[in-house]
Design a protein around this motif. Structure first.
Motif, PDB file in Angstrom:
ATOM      1  N   ARG A 194     103.585  59.378  70.254  1.00 14.31           N
ATOM      2  CA  ARG A 194     103.739  60.668  71.482  1.00 14.31           C
ATOM      3  C   ARG A 194     102.374  60.004  72.328  1.00 14.31           C
ATOM      4  N   MET A 195     101.472  59.552  72.738  1.00 19.33           N
ATOM      5  CA  MET A 195     100.356  59.502  72.947  1.00 19.33           C
ATOM      6  C   MET A 195     100.908  58.492  74.517  1.00 19.33           C
ATOM      7  N   GLY A 196     101.239  57.007  73.920  1.00 19.85           N
ATOM      8  CA  GLY A 196     101.249  56.222  74.646  1.00 19.85           C
ATOM      9  C   GLY A 196     100.186  55.290  75.733  1.00 19.85           C
ATOM     10  N   PHE A 197     100.585  54.607  76.390  1.00 19.12           N
ATOM     11  CA  PHE A 197     100.383  53.905  76.801  1.00 19.12           C
ATOM     12  C   PHE A 197      99.655  53.666  78.473  1.00 19.12           C
ATOM     13  N   VAL A 198      98.637  53.455  78.962  1.00 21.74           N
ATOM     14  CA  VAL A 198      98.140  52.669  80.284  1.00 21.74           C
ATOM     15  C   VAL A 198      98.502  51.964  80.865  1.00 21.74           C
ATOM     16  N   ALA A 199      99.078  51.058  81.560  1.00 19.39           N
ATOM     17  CA  ALA A 199      98.908  49.493  81.969  1.00 19.39           C
ATOM     18  C   ALA A 199      98.699  49.464  80.399  1.00 19.39           C
ATOM     19  N   ARG A 200      97.802  47.797  79.935  1.00 19.79           N
ATOM     20  CA  ARG A 200      97.404  47.342  78.953  1.00 19.79           C
ATOM     21  C   ARG A 200      96.735  48.380  77.989  1.00 19.79           C
ATOM     22  N   GLU A 201      96.159  49.427  78.234  1.00 22.88           N
ATOM     23  CA  GLU A 201      95.161  50.455  77.170  1.00 22.88           C
ATOM     24  C   GLU A 201      95.742  51.400  77.258  1.00 22.88           C
ATOM     25  N   PRO A 202      96.504  51.772  75.136  1.00 23.87           N
ATOM     26  CA  PRO A 202      96.541  52.368  74.658  1.00 23.87           C
ATOM     27  C   PRO A 202      96.022  54.004  75.293  1.00 23.87           C
ATOM     28  N   ARG A 203      96.139  55.274  75.192  1.00 24.40           N
ATOM     29  CA  ARG A 203      95.581  56.564  75.592  1.00 24.40           C
ATOM     30  C   ARG A 203      95.497  57.174  74.388  1.00 24.40           C
ATOM     31  N   TRP A 204      95.245  56.499  72.826  1.00 23.32           N
ATOM     32  CA  TRP A 204      94.847  57.379  72.113  1.00 23.32           C
ATOM     33  C   TRP A 204      93.213  56.324  71.617  1.00 23.32           C
ATOM     34  N   ALA A 205      93.089  55.675  72.212  1.00 24.82           N
ATOM     35  CA  ALA A 205      91.661  54.728  71.146  1.00 24.82           C
ATOM     36  C   ALA A 205      90.834  54.842  72.829  1.00 24.82           C
ATOM     37  N   VAL A 206      89.431  54.587  72.518  1.00 25.25           N
ATOM     38  CA  VAL A 206      88.347  54.416  73.602  1.00 25.25           C
ATOM     39  C   VAL A 206      87.287  53.507  72.916  1.00 25.25           C
ATOM     40  N   ALA A 207      86.606  52.525  74.083  1.00 25.92           N
ATOM     41  CA  ALA A 207      85.348  52.019  73.230  1.00 25.92           C
ATOM     42  C   ALA A 207      83.789  52.984  73.420  1.00 25.92           C
ATOM     43  N   HIS A 208      83.426  52.790  72.371  1.00 24.29           N
ATOM     44  CA  HIS A 208      82.414  53.984  73.461  1.00 24.29           C
ATOM     45  C   HIS A 208      81.392  52.681  72.978  1.00 24.29           C
ATOM     46  N   LYS A 209      80.503  52.870  74.693  1.00 25.44           N
ATOM     47  CA  LYS A 209      79.662  51.329  74.356  1.00 25.44           C
ATOM     48  C   LYS A 209      78.262  52.697  73.584  1.00 25.44           C
ATOM     49  N   PHE A 210      77.272  51.054  73.006  1.00 26.27           N
ATOM     50  CA  PHE A 210      76.005  51.098  72.789  1.00 26.27           C
ATOM     51  C   PHE A 210      75.194  50.836  74.039  1.00 26.27           C
ATOM     52  N   PRO A 211      74.398  51.122  74.510  1.00 29.61           N
ATOM     53  CA  PRO A 211      72.929  50.450  75.697  1.00 29.61           C
ATOM     54  C   PRO A 211      73.381  49.273  75.017  1.00 29.61           C
ATOM     55  N   ALA A 212      73.765  47.923  76.133  1.00 24.18           N
ATOM     56  CA  ALA A 212      74.531  46.653  76.649  1.00 24.18           C
ATOM     57  C   ALA A 212      72.781  46.326  76.583  1.00 24.18           C
ATOM     58  N   GLN A 213      72.567  45.271  75.178  1.00 27.48           N
ATOM     59  CA  GLN A 213      71.345  44.425  74.279  1.00 27.48           C
ATOM     60  C   GLN A 213      71.257  42.718  75.291  1.00 27.48           C
ATOM     61  N   GLU A 214      72.463  42.850  76.263  1.00 22.81           N
ATOM     62  CA  GLU A 214      71.777  41.697  77.651  1.00 22.81           C
ATOM     63  C   GLU A 214      72.328  42.477  78.950  1.00 22.81           C
ATOM     64  N   GLN A 215      70.780  41.663  79.679  1.00 22.60           N
ATOM     65  CA  GLN A 215      71.046  42.521  81.076  1.00 22.60           C
ATOM     66  C   GLN A 215      70.728  41.268  82.215  1.00 22.60           C
ATOM     67  N   GLN A 216      71.046  41.468  83.015  1.00 20.33           N
ATOM     68  CA  GLN A 216      70.024  40.549  84.271  1.00 20.33           C
ATOM     69  C   GLN A 216      69.502  41.356  85.139  1.00 20.33           C
ATOM     70  N   THR A 217      68.153  40.941  85.599  1.00 21.77           N
ATOM     71  CA  THR A 217      66.638  40.769  86.175  1.00 21.77           C
ATOM     72  C   THR A 217      65.989  39.942  86.761  1.00 21.77           C
ATOM     73  N   GLN A 218      65.747  39.695  87.415  1.00 23.94           N
ATOM     74  CA  GLN A 218      64.610  39.052  88.241  1.00 23.94           C
ATOM     75  C   GLN A 218      62.745  38.337  87.326  1.00 23.94           C
ATOM     76  N   VAL A 219      62.840  37.858  87.461  1.00 26.13           N
ATOM     77  CA  VAL A 219      61.567  36.998  86.963  1.00 26.13           C
ATOM     78  C   VAL A 219      60.556  37.554  88.624  1.00 26.13           C
ATOM     79  N   LEU A 220      59.874  38.364  87.944  1.00 23.37           N
ATOM     80  CA  LEU A 220      58.971  38.398  89.861  1.00 23.37           C
ATOM     81  C   LEU A 220      57.564  37.917  88.758  1.00 23.37           C
ATOM     82  N   GLY A 221      56.616  37.815  87.383  1.00 25.89           N
ATOM     83  CA  GLY A 221      56.596  36.762  87.729  1.00 25.89           C
ATOM     84  C   GLY A 221      55.938  35.716  86.419  1.00 25.89           C
ATOM     85  N   ILE A 222      55.341  35.062  85.928  1.00 24.01           N
ATOM     86  CA  ILE A 222      55.557  34.595  83.850  1.00 24.01           C
ATOM     87  C   ILE A 222      53.637  34.567  84.006  1.00 24.01           C
ATOM     88  N   ASP A 223      53.375  35.213  82.851  1.00 22.38           N
ATOM     89  CA  ASP A 223      51.675  35.161  82.814  1.00 22.38           C
ATOM     90  C   ASP A 223      51.751  34.660  81.179  1.00 22.38           C
TER      91      ASP A 223
END
Ligand code: 5U1
Length: 699
Positions: A316-345
Motif C-alpha cells: 500500500r505504501m509503495g516507493f519514492v524513486a528507488r526507496e521504499p516508503r515502508w523502510a528506513v535505515a536509522h544510523k548509529f554515530p559513524a565510526q569513521e570521520q575525516q578531520t585534520q592533523v593539527l600536530g603529532i605528539d
C-alpha cells in the motif's frame, strides 16, 4: 596423451554421487550457518575428496551446485554486467542518531497509512544494518546460478565465481523452494577475519584494508576467484527479489518476518538480532539495545533498519524513486570521520614505549569527541605518510583506541580551514625524538623491534604514572578509585614519586588536591588500606615487569612459592618454570638486578603490603596443565574472571583469541566469532558444565 593401456574408469554410481553431494551440503549448512557441526573436519574432508576424485574421473558429471565448485574457476578479465529483473532498492537513511529518528519514521508511516492517534500501533521488523555490500543471489530450480552486486540498482556485476566461495551461501536449496528465487542480503567480513587478513597482508608486506566493508568489497570484486576464496566472507539474507509468483506456485507470505523465517528454513543465514517491534517506543528500545551491543558483535553494523512488517501495508505504501516508503535505515554515530592533523605528539607508556599520536581537530566519531588518535609507531606513520596539516580518516570502533587509518588529502600548512591541495615541502616529516619528551632520557630502538623506548625507567614521570596505574588496577592489587586523573595530579604535583609513596599518602594530602572532596579522599585511603592484603601473583603482576602478564605471574608464584625465591632465581632456574622462555627469564633477571626495583619491593613490604606465600607447588602436573582455553559469551553461573581463575588454578592457561594452539573454547550464551572460529579450526568446545567436569578431573 591418453594412456591406451590404462583401465577405463569404473561406471559412475550416480546415486552415490548425489548422496555425497547431499551430505556435504547438509554438513556445510550445519557448520557455516547453524554453527553446529555434525561431523569432524577430517570426515568432511574425506567425503569432499571422494567426490572430487569421482568428478575428476567423470568431468561431464560436474554440476554448478556441486560442493566442489566453491573453489577454483579461472581469473576473469572483467566482470559481466547483469540486469536486475526486480531492481535492487536502496533505503532511505535517517541520520538523526537520537530517538527522534525512530519517531520520525513511525509518524511518517502512520501519516501515509492514514492512521490517527486512536488507531493501533504499527508492527515493524527491526534488523541490524550490516556494513558490507548488497548482493542478489539467483536460484533457478533450487540451484545458485548467479550472484550480482547492486551496481546502480538496475545493472550490477556478475560476481558468481567469488560468491560461490562463501561457505554460508547455499549452492543448492531444499526441495519445494520457488522455481525462481532471488535472495537479497549483505556480504560482509567478520571483525576477527578482518584482523587476521590484515595481519597476513602486513606479514606479506601488502597493503592493509581500512575497514571490514572495504575488505569485503575488495574480495567480492576480485577477478581471481582463487584469491577471493582466501578472503573469509560471510552473508546475511534480509529480502527477496524476483520470485516465482504465488499464482505459479511461489510462496505467499503475510509478513516480512515470515519471509525471513522461510529464508532461514531454506538454509540462509538470517541474523539472530532480527526482532519485531510494536510502534515507535519499541523501535527506540531496539535501537538503544543494538547500540549497546554494537561493539561486542563479531561484525560491523552502521545502524538498524526498520521495516513495516505487513507485506500488504508495504504494498500500500509503495516507493519514492528507488526507496521504499515502508523502510528506513536509522544510523548509529559513524565510526569513521575525516578531520585534520593539527600536530603529532609522542606519548610514553608504562614500559617506556613511545607512541606517535596525532593531535586532531576535534571530531565526533563512534559516539564520542575525539581529539587524539594513535599512529602506532614510526613505521606505521611513515607507511601511511601522515604529516601535520593532512586531512585524515579517523576510526573509533568498539573499545579500541581511535586510530588514523589513512590520509585522504595532504593539505597546505596547518591551517585547519585550508582546502585539500598539494603537500607543501616545508611541512617537515615527523621524526622520533632522541630524548624522551617527558624526562629527557635517551630514546632507543632495538634492531628487531618497531617501537622506540625511553630508557628512563621509573625516573620518567610518564612511566611512573603508568606504573602506578598498572599496580593499582583491578587485576593487580586493586586500589578502587585511583584513576588516571588522580594519578596525574599526584605525580605532577610531586605528591608521590614511587609506588610505596602511595601508602604514605595521608588523608590531608589527598583532601588538599583540586576537586577532591573529603569523602572521596577517605574512600581512597580505605581502598589503599584494603589493597595491602593481596596475593603473590597479583603483587608480582602489579610490579609491571616487562613480559610478565597475569598468567606468567601465576606460574612464577606456583613454581617458587615466595617472592624472594623469584627475585633471586637465575635465568636457568627461571627457564624451568612452565611457559617461561629466555625473553621473560632475561626480563625478570634484569628487573630484579636493579637495586631500585628491589628497594621498591622492600619499601612496599615496610608499608604493610602483604601477600600469602607458600611452598613451591608440587611437581605433579595439575589437571589442566599444558591446556589453553578461550572463554567466550556469558556462562550461566561463573563470571569470566571466575572461570579464568579456576582454569589457571588448575594449571591451564587462558588466552584472548582462538588459534590452532587453543585446546578448548568455553562458550556461553551469545558466544560470537570466537565460537565460529573454534568450529572452523576444529577446536573442542565446552559449556560451563563441561569445564567444571574437566576441573574435577574428567578428560
Ligand atoms: N538489514 C537490512 N539491511 N538492508 C539494506 N535490511 C535491508 N533492506 C534493504 C537494504 C538496502 O533494502 C530493502 C528495504 C529494500
Amino acid at each position: 596423451m591418453q594412456d591406451l593401456f590404462a583401465p577405463p574408469p569404473p561406471p559412475p554410481d550416480l546415486a552415490h554421487i548425489e548422496q555425497l553431494r547431499r551430505a556435504l551440503h547438509e554438513h556445510a549448512h550445519r557448520y557455516y550457518v547453524l554453527d553446529e557441526p555434525s561431523i569432524a573436519d577430517v570426515e568432511y574432508d574425506r567425503l569432499f575428496q571422494e567426490l572430487q576424485a569421482i568428478e575428476a574421473q567423470h568431468p561431464e558429471l560436474v554440476t554448478p551446485d556441486s560442493p566442489t565448485q566453491r573453489v577454483g574457476g579461472r581469473p576473469l578479465d572483467q566482470f559481466v554486467s547483469v540486469r536486475h529483473v526486480v531492481p535492487m532498492l536502496s533505503i532511505r537513511t535517517e541520520t538523526d542518531t537520537e530517538a527522534s529518528g525512530a519517531q520520525n519514521f513511525d509518524a511518517r508511516v502512520r501519516r501515509e497509512l492514514g492512521l490517527n492517534e486512536l488507531a493501533p500501533v504499527v508492527e515493524y521488523v527491526a534488523e541490524p544494518k550490516f556494513d558490507g555490500l548488497a548482493m542478489s543471489l539467483r536460484y533457478e530450480h533450487g540451484v545458485l546460478v548467479q550472484a550480482a552486486t547492486r551496481g546502480d540498482g538496475e545493472m550490477g556485476e556478475d560476481v558468481t565465481q567469488n560468491i560461490r566461495t562463501i561457505g554460508q551461501i547455499p549452492l543448492r536449496l531444499p526441495a519445494g523452494v520457488p522455481e525462481i528465487l532471488e535472495v537479497r542480503g549483505e556480504v560482509y567480513m567478520r571483525r576477527d577475519d578482518f584482523e587476521t587478513l590484515n595481519e597476513q597482508q602486513r606479514e606479506r608486506g601488502q597493503k592493509t584494508f581500512v575497514n571490514t566493508r572495504n575488505a569485503a568489497a575488495g574480495a567480492v570484486r576480485q577477478l581471481d576467484p582463487g584469491i577471493a576464496a582466501q578472503r573469509p566472507l560471510s552473508f546475511f539474507a534480509y529480502g527477496l527479489g524476483a520470485v516465482t509468483p504465488a499464482a505459479a506456485g511461489g510462496p505467499e507470505f503475510g509478513t516480512h518476518y515470515d519471509m525471513l523465517q522461510a529464508l532461514k528454513s531454506w538454509g540462509f543465514p538470517v541474523s539472530a538480532l532480527v526482532g519485531i517491534a510494536q510502534g515507535a517506543t519499541e523501535l527506540i528500545a531496539y535501537y538503544n539495545s543494538i547500540g549497546v551491543q554494537r561493539d561486542r558483535l563479531g561484525f560491523d553494523i552502521d545502524g538498524v533498519v526498520y521495516k513495516v512488517n505487513s507485506l500488504a501495508l508495504q504494498r500500500r505504501m509503495g516507493f519514492v524513486a528507488r526507496e521504499p516508503r515502508w523502510a528506513v535505515a536509522h544510523k548509529f554515530p559513524a565510526q569513521e570521520q575525516q578531520t585534520q592533523v593539527l600536530g603529532i605528539d609522542v606519548q610514553v607508556g608504562r614500559t617506556g614505549k613511545l607512541t606517535p599520536v596525532a593531535r586532531l581537530k576535534s571530531v565526533f566519531v563512534g559516539g564520542v569527541n575525539v581529539t587524539n588518535a594513535t599512529l602506532h609507531n614510526l613505521f606505521e606513520l611513515r607507511r601511511k605518510r601522515v604529516r601535520v596539516g593532512d586531512t585524515v580518516i579517523v576510526r573509533r570502533a568498539g573499545d579500541v583506541i581511535p586510530e588514523v587509518v589513512a590520509v585522504v588529502a595532504p593539505t597546505l600548512g596547518t591551517d585547519a580551514s585550508a582546502l585539500p591541495g598539494p603537500r607543501v615541502p616545508y611541512v617537515p616529516n615527523f621524526r622520533m625524538p632522541r630524548q624522551c619528551p617527558i624526562c629527557g632520557s635517551a630514546v632507543v630502538r632495538e634492531k628487531t623491534e618497531v617501537n622506540h623506548r625511553c630508557t628512563g625507567g621509573l625516573f620518567c614521570a610518564a612511566q611512573r604514572k603508568q606504573a602506578i596505574l598498572h599496580f593499582a588496577q583491578r587485576r593487580a592489587v586493586e586500589v578502587e578509585g585511583l584513576g588516571e586523573k588522580l594519578v596525574d595530579q599526584l605525580v605532577d604535583g610531586n605528591v608521590i614519586r614511587t609506588l610505596p609513596d602511595l601508602y604514605r599518602l595521608g588523608l590531608s594530602s589527598l583532601a588538599s588536591l583540586d576537586r577532591m572532596a573529603d569523602k572521596s579522599a577517605q574512600n581512597i585511603v580505605k581502598a589503599l588500606e584494603k589493597s595491602k592484603q593481596t596475593t603473590l601473583p597479583r603483587f608480582l603482576f602489579g610490579l609491571g615487569i616487562r613480559h610478565v602478564g597475569e598468567a606468567t605471574a601465576k606460574e612464577l608464584a606456583r613454581h617458587f612459592g615466595n617472592l624472594d625465591a623469584i627475585m633471586d632465581a637465575s635465568e636457568e632456574q627461571l627457564l624451568q618454570v612452565n611457559d617461561i622462555g629466555p625473553i621473560v627469564a632475561k626480563s625478570l633477571r634484569t628487573f630484579f638486578d636493579q637495586p631500585h626495583n628491589r628497594e621498591v619491593v622492600e619499601q612496599l613490604r615496610a608499608c604493610g603490603v602483604t601477600w600469602s606465600e607458600g611452598p613451591p607447588a608440587p611437581v605433579a602436573p595439575t589437571p589442566l596443565s599444558g591446556k589453553t582455553f578461550v572463554i567466550t559469551g556469558t556462562l550461566p553461573t561463573l563470571s569470566r574472571d571466575e572461570a579464568k581463575d579456576l582454569i589457571e588454578a588448575a594449571g591451564g592457561k587462558v588466552a584472548g583469541s582462538v588459534s590452532k594452539k587453543t585446546t578448548f573454547v568455553v562458550a556461553g550464551t551469545e558466544a560470537g566469532s570466537k565460537l565460529t572460529k573454534a568450529q572452523e579450526l576444529g577446536v573442542a568446545v565446552l559449556d560451563e558444565a563441561g569445564l567444571k567436569e574437566l576441573l574435577n578431573g574428567g578428560s
